[in-house]
Design a protein around this motif. Structure first.
Motif, short mmCIF file in Angstrom:
data_model
loop_
_atom_site.label_atom_id
_atom_site.label_comp_id
_atom_site.label_asym_id
_atom_site.label_seq_id
_atom_site.Cartn_x
_atom_site.Cartn_y
_atom_site.Cartn_z
N ILE A 1 0.88 -1.29 0.21
CA ILE A 1 -0.43 0.52 -0.04
C ILE A 1 0.76 1.42 -0.17
O ILE A 1 1.10 1.03 0.81
CB ILE A 1 -1.09 -0.08 1.15
CG1 ILE A 1 -1.74 -1.13 1.02
CG2 ILE A 1 -1.78 1.20 0.63
CD1 ILE A 1 -2.49 -1.24 2.80
N THR B 1 1.16 5.51 -0.25
CA THR B 1 -0.14 6.40 -0.10
C THR B 1 0.92 7.72 0.05
O THR B 1 1.69 7.76 0.29
CB THR B 1 -0.75 6.64 1.42
OG1 THR B 1 -1.41 5.09 2.12
CG2 THR B 1 -2.10 7.24 1.32
N SER B 2 0.31 8.81 -0.79
CA SER B 2 1.19 9.29 -1.33
C SER B 2 0.41 11.05 -1.51
O SER B 2 -0.64 11.16 -1.15
CB SER B 2 2.10 9.24 -2.12
OG SER B 2 0.89 9.68 -3.32
N VAL B 3 1.49 12.01 -1.19
CA VAL B 3 0.75 13.31 -1.16
C VAL B 3 1.28 14.02 -2.39
O VAL B 3 2.58 13.76 -1.54
CB VAL B 3 0.90 14.37 -0.16
CG1 VAL B 3 -0.15 15.67 -0.05
CG2 VAL B 3 -0.29 14.14 1.06
N ILE C 1 -5.58 12.43 -1.55
CA ILE C 1 -3.89 11.66 -1.67
C ILE C 1 -4.28 10.64 -2.67
O ILE C 1 -5.31 11.00 -3.19
CB ILE C 1 -3.60 11.41 -0.13
CG1 ILE C 1 -5.37 10.46 0.24
CG2 ILE C 1 -3.79 12.21 1.15
CD1 ILE C 1 -5.20 9.62 1.55
N GLY C 2 -3.12 9.96 -2.99
CA GLY C 2 -3.20 9.07 -4.02
C GLY C 2 -2.93 7.28 -2.59
O GLY C 2 -1.73 7.70 -2.63
N ILE C 3 -4.04 7.03 -3.46
CA ILE C 3 -3.40 5.01 -3.14
C ILE C 3 -3.39 4.10 -4.08
O ILE C 3 -3.65 4.34 -4.92
CB ILE C 3 -4.64 4.84 -2.97
CG1 ILE C 3 -4.95 5.87 -0.58
CG2 ILE C 3 -4.73 3.30 -1.84
CD1 ILE C 3 -5.96 6.22 -0.47
N VAL D 1 -2.01 0.17 -4.49
CA VAL D 1 -1.75 -1.18 -3.91
C VAL D 1 -1.68 -1.39 -5.48
O VAL D 1 -2.44 -1.96 -6.01
CB VAL D 1 -3.10 -1.14 -3.03
CG1 VAL D 1 -2.90 -2.73 -2.58
CG2 VAL D 1 -3.93 -0.52 -2.17
N GLN E 1 5.00 13.84 0.59
CA GLN E 1 5.06 12.51 1.89
C GLN E 1 4.58 11.48 1.36
O GLN E 1 3.68 11.90 0.73
CB GLN E 1 3.77 13.39 2.81
CG GLN E 1 3.49 13.14 3.92
CD GLN E 1 2.35 13.38 4.58
OE1 GLN E 1 2.26 14.32 4.48
NE2 GLN E 1 2.39 12.96 5.98
N PHE E 2 4.86 10.78 2.14
CA PHE E 2 4.63 9.30 1.40
C PHE E 2 4.68 8.06 2.31
O PHE E 2 5.38 8.17 4.09
CB PHE E 2 5.30 8.59 0.46
CG PHE E 2 6.72 8.16 0.11
CD1 PHE E 2 7.03 7.14 0.86
CD2 PHE E 2 7.96 8.83 -0.22
CE1 PHE E 2 8.55 6.42 0.57
CE2 PHE E 2 8.61 8.78 -0.88
CZ PHE E 2 9.73 7.54 0.22
N ARG E 3 4.32 7.31 3.02
CA ARG E 3 3.72 6.07 2.97
C ARG E 3 3.92 4.75 2.65
O ARG E 3 2.94 4.99 1.42
CB ARG E 3 2.81 6.47 4.90
CG ARG E 3 3.18 5.40 5.93
CD ARG E 3 2.32 6.05 6.80
NE ARG E 3 3.35 5.80 8.35
CZ ARG E 3 4.40 6.40 9.13
NH1 ARG E 3 4.38 7.61 8.19
NH2 ARG E 3 3.97 5.95 10.02
N VAL E 4 4.49 4.23 3.00
CA VAL E 4 5.14 2.04 2.07
C VAL E 4 4.28 1.90 3.10
O VAL E 4 5.00 1.14 4.58
CB VAL E 4 6.46 2.02 1.70
CG1 VAL E 4 6.22 0.35 0.77
CG2 VAL E 4 6.32 3.08 0.54
#
Lengths: 105, 105
Positions: free
Chosen positions: B14, B16-18, B53-55, B57, B89-92
Motif C-alpha cells: 500500500i 499512500t502519497s501526497v 491523496i493518492g493510494i 496498491v 510525503q508518502f508512506r509504504v
C-alpha cells in the motif's frame, strides 16, 4: 490525510470499489461512517481516494476489531445499501501489515 | 480496474502519497512504471486512485518478488525522483493478504 499508524504488526482492510451513477444518499452515509468509525475500539485510521475507482484502506489493531465493526448496526445498513444502490462492483481484502516506513520532505 | 487477484495468501504494498505541485515528469514515469511492472515476476495486479491523496496498491506473489521490483533499475530512478521532486510525503506498508471477497452487480 495519510494515516498515522503504530509500529506493525496491525491489520488493514483494503476496500476497492466502482460506484454506480448518482449520489442516492451515498455521501451522507459516507460522512456518518467516517465519524462513527473513529469511536470504534481498535480503529487506527483510514485513507481514501477516488477517481475511476475508489480505494479506502482502514487500519485496525486486530481481526477482532474488524469483526466488531462489521457487526455495527449502521455499518450493516450501509453495506446493504452499498450492494443495493451505491456500488457496481467491489472487493475487500483483509491484510496483516508486516512492515511500514514513511518519508516526508 | 479492480485487480483480479488469486486466492490468498499473497502480498500487498500500500503506497499512500501526497504530491508536490506540477508534473515535473511524473506522469511519463508513472506510465513507464505501470508498463514495466506488468513484466515483473510475481506481479499480480494493482489498483490506483488519487484526489487529495493518492493510494496505489500493488499485489504480489511473495516478499521476494516485492524486493526484486524494488531493485529494478528504472524503479530505483523513479523512487529517487519521487523523493526529490514528486512527493511531499508518502508512506509504504507491506502486507500479507489473508482473506479476500468480492461482489459484482
Amino acid at each position: 490525510m495519510i494515516a498515522q499508524t503504530p509500529k506493525p504488526p496491525y491489520f488493514a482492510v483494503i476496500f476497492t470499489s466502482v460506484r454506480t451513477q448518482g449520489d442516492q444518499g451515498y455521501n451522507a452515509m459516507s460522512d456518518e461512517m467516517v465519524e462513527s468509525v473513529q469511536n470504534q475500539p481498535g480503529f487506527l485510521g483510514f485513507e481514501s481516494a477516488r477517481n475511476d475507482i475508489g480505494i479506502t484502506v482502514s487500519y485496525w489493531k486486530d481481526l477482532e476489531s474488524i469483526q466488531n465493526w462489521k457487526k455495527n448496526e449502521r455499518h450493516t445498513v450501509a453495506r446493504n445499501n452499498g450492494r443495493e444502490k451505491w456500488y457496481a462492483q467491489f472487493r475487500v481484502r483483509i491484510c496483516k501489515v508486516e512492515r511500514e516506513y514513511g518519508w516526508e520532505k
